[in-house]
Design an enzyme around this catalytic site. Structure first.
Site, short mmCIF file in Angstrom:
data_model
loop_
_atom_site.label_atom_id
_atom_site.label_comp_id
_atom_site.label_asym_id
_atom_site.label_seq_id
_atom_site.Cartn_x
_atom_site.Cartn_y
_atom_site.Cartn_z
N LYS A 32 -25.18 24.36 -38.30
CA LYS A 32 -25.59 23.28 -38.88
C LYS A 32 -27.11 23.09 -38.93
O LYS A 32 -27.60 22.57 -39.93
CB LYS A 32 -24.86 21.87 -38.47
CG LYS A 32 -23.30 21.76 -38.75
CD LYS A 32 -22.82 20.33 -38.45
CE LYS A 32 -21.40 20.48 -38.88
NZ LYS A 32 -20.68 19.21 -38.40
N LYS A 80 -16.71 20.51 -46.54
CA LYS A 80 -17.18 19.47 -47.38
C LYS A 80 -18.54 19.64 -47.71
O LYS A 80 -18.87 19.12 -48.73
CB LYS A 80 -16.98 18.04 -46.58
CG LYS A 80 -15.53 17.62 -46.25
CD LYS A 80 -15.69 16.46 -45.52
CE LYS A 80 -14.26 16.02 -44.84
NZ LYS A 80 -14.35 15.37 -43.67
N LYS A 85 -16.09 29.37 -44.14
CA LYS A 85 -14.82 28.37 -44.18
C LYS A 85 -15.09 27.43 -45.20
O LYS A 85 -16.01 27.04 -45.76
CB LYS A 85 -14.87 27.98 -42.65
CG LYS A 85 -15.98 26.78 -42.26
CD LYS A 85 -15.44 25.92 -41.19
CE LYS A 85 -16.46 24.79 -41.02
NZ LYS A 85 -16.55 24.09 -39.81
P1 TYM Z 1 -14.08 17.70 -39.16
O1 TYM Z 1 -13.93 16.25 -39.76
O2 TYM Z 1 -15.04 18.69 -39.70
O3 TYM Z 1 -12.57 18.38 -39.50
C1 TYM Z 1 -11.41 17.82 -39.48
C2 TYM Z 1 -10.09 18.78 -38.81
O4 TYM Z 1 -10.07 19.63 -40.01
C3 TYM Z 1 -10.18 20.88 -39.57
N1 TYM Z 1 -10.91 21.81 -40.53
C4 TYM Z 1 -10.43 22.95 -40.67
N2 TYM Z 1 -9.41 23.45 -40.53
C5 TYM Z 1 -8.85 24.70 -41.27
N3 TYM Z 1 -9.95 25.30 -42.05
C6 TYM Z 1 -11.13 24.67 -42.39
N4 TYM Z 1 -11.68 25.07 -43.33
C7 TYM Z 1 -11.52 23.26 -41.91
N5 TYM Z 1 -12.28 22.44 -41.86
C8 TYM Z 1 -12.11 21.65 -41.04
C9 TYM Z 1 -11.19 20.71 -38.20
O5 TYM Z 1 -11.01 22.02 -37.40
C10 TYM Z 1 -10.69 19.33 -37.59
O6 TYM Z 1 -9.62 19.61 -36.81
N6 TYM Z 1 -15.73 17.27 -34.63
C11 TYM Z 1 -14.59 17.08 -35.41
C12 TYM Z 1 -14.01 15.95 -35.48
C13 TYM Z 1 -13.75 15.26 -33.90
C14 TYM Z 1 -12.62 15.67 -33.27
C15 TYM Z 1 -12.92 14.73 -32.00
C16 TYM Z 1 -11.83 16.48 -33.17
C17 TYM Z 1 -14.65 14.31 -33.35
N7 TYM Z 1 -14.01 13.76 -32.00
C18 TYM Z 1 -11.94 14.79 -30.87
C19 TYM Z 1 -10.65 16.53 -32.12
C20 TYM Z 1 -11.08 15.69 -30.94
C21 TYM Z 1 -14.87 17.45 -36.88
O7 TYM Z 1 -16.23 17.37 -37.32
O8 TYM Z 1 -13.95 17.85 -37.69
#
Ligand code: TYM
Length: 332
Positions: A111, A197, A194
């Protein structure tokens, strides 16, 4: 019963990767777990965000999660900024985690890119807050997509160091649940990246709000190679775009890569893409329609979040109070 916690950022519209890698599994886990799901708006401000729309995006994402099947009555659905226990524990964890650990986080490197000096300090300490999200509830199972694996390993390292330093077996080890054939959905334009967004090209992803024509057009234009589909998994070797589309199909039909190849192997991509687009429209259109219906009454969504935050705080506050006592803070 084991407690589940997971989170999703309210930046941009949720996409197929979020759905197949995470949210769909969150829905299934509700049957036999106590689940806490969080819209992580504190994480959303670690990168540039639109302060004019963040509140609406938080509401929109909450509606989309309910439309996907999250049950805010049986389980807990809330937004992170409403429960201050996350921040209190994040500060403690920021003082437990080591610079070297955070320096090794690949997501930060990705990032921040070349602009390391210019990103927010919050982006660097992001995984501490994520560890706090989970440990504030003594959650033990965390369903995520494959890209969050490192962050969860760090959450375990932080908990182990806390327990060691303060001589208490207080925070449990957490188990990442990285489930299904689409734990890492790739960009439709480039099978080595991957789905995200933040990709500037909207053609690279399917948004949960896309209409049928948009979904079909994006799948039709998705990058592929000139060979027909292979008949077995070995034939996917070195063909990331084919593997990605097969994985998406497998996840949506609750099977695996091998089963999809048994049915569709040997075909050209034209027919398969048509079948995949139809399947996506069938599965995603009801979610988009239900999201719109829920948002027609924003008071409903706000009520869900308010209630969820109260129930979340009732669990997290005593756990974090005790963590503060363990660290040595005076409680009067
Ligand atoms: P975020 O908002 O980027 O994504 C949310 C969830 O979607 C999954 N994900 C994907 N899975 C498969 N293929 C993809 N291309 C893909 N893009 C996103 C992510 O793995 C995630 O499960 N840091 C985290 C949010 C968070 C969190 C937490 C998660 C904050 N606190 C505590 C678990 C526990 C995040 O940015 O996810």
């Amino acid at each position: 019963m084991q407690r589940i916690f997971s989170g999703i950022q309210p930046t941009g519209v949720p996409h197929l990767g979020n759905y197949l890698g995470a949210v769909r599994n969150w829905v299934a886990l509700q049957n036999d777990h106590d689940c806490i799901y969080c819209v992580v708006d504190l994480h959303a401000i670690t990168a540039d965000h639109d302060f004019r729309t963040l509140a609406d995006q938080t509401r929109d994402l909450t509606a989309a999660l309910i439309a996907c099947g999250i049950d805010p009555q049986k389980h807990i659905l809330f937004h992170q900024s409403a429960v201050h226990a996350h921040l209190r524990l994040a500060w403690i964890f920021t003082c437990v985690a080591r610079m070297g650990w955070l320096n090794r986080m690949t997501q930060f490197k990705d990032k921040a890119g070349k602009d390391r000096e210019n990103v927010s300090t919050g982006l660097f300490t992001y995984p501490n807050l994520m560890a706090a999200d989970i440990h504030a509830y003594h959650a033990t199972r965390v369903p995520v997509g494959d890209d969050q694996k490192h962050h969860l390993e760090l959450a375990n390292d932080i908990a182990a160091k806390f327990n060691h330093d303060f001589e208490r077996d207080y925070f449990p080890n957490i188990e990442p649940l990285i489930l299904g054939p689409a734990a890492r959905v790739m960009s439709l334009r480039d099978g080595s990246k991957k789905m995200s967004k933040s990709d500037p090209s909207d053609q690279s992803r399917i948004n949960l709000t896309d209409d049928a024509d948009t979904i079909s057009a994006k799948i039709r234009k998705a990058k592929t190679d000139p060979e027909p589909l292979p008949t077995d998994i070995e034939g996917l070797e070195g063909r990331p775009e084919a593997r990605n589309l097969i994985g998406i199909y497998a996840a949506l039909t609750d099977t695996d890569h091998a089963a999809v190849l048994r049915d569709h192997g040997g075909q050209g991509f034209g027919n398969f893409k048509k079948a995949l687009a139809d399947l996506l429209v069938e599965k995603l259109s009801p979610i988009a329609a239900e999201t719109r219906r829920l948002l027609a009454d924003p008071g409903y969504v706000d009520g869900v979040l308010r209630d969820g935050a109260q129930r979340a705080a009732a669990i997290a506050n005593p756990i974090v109070d005790e963590a503060e006592r363990i660290v040595g803070f005076l409680k009067v």
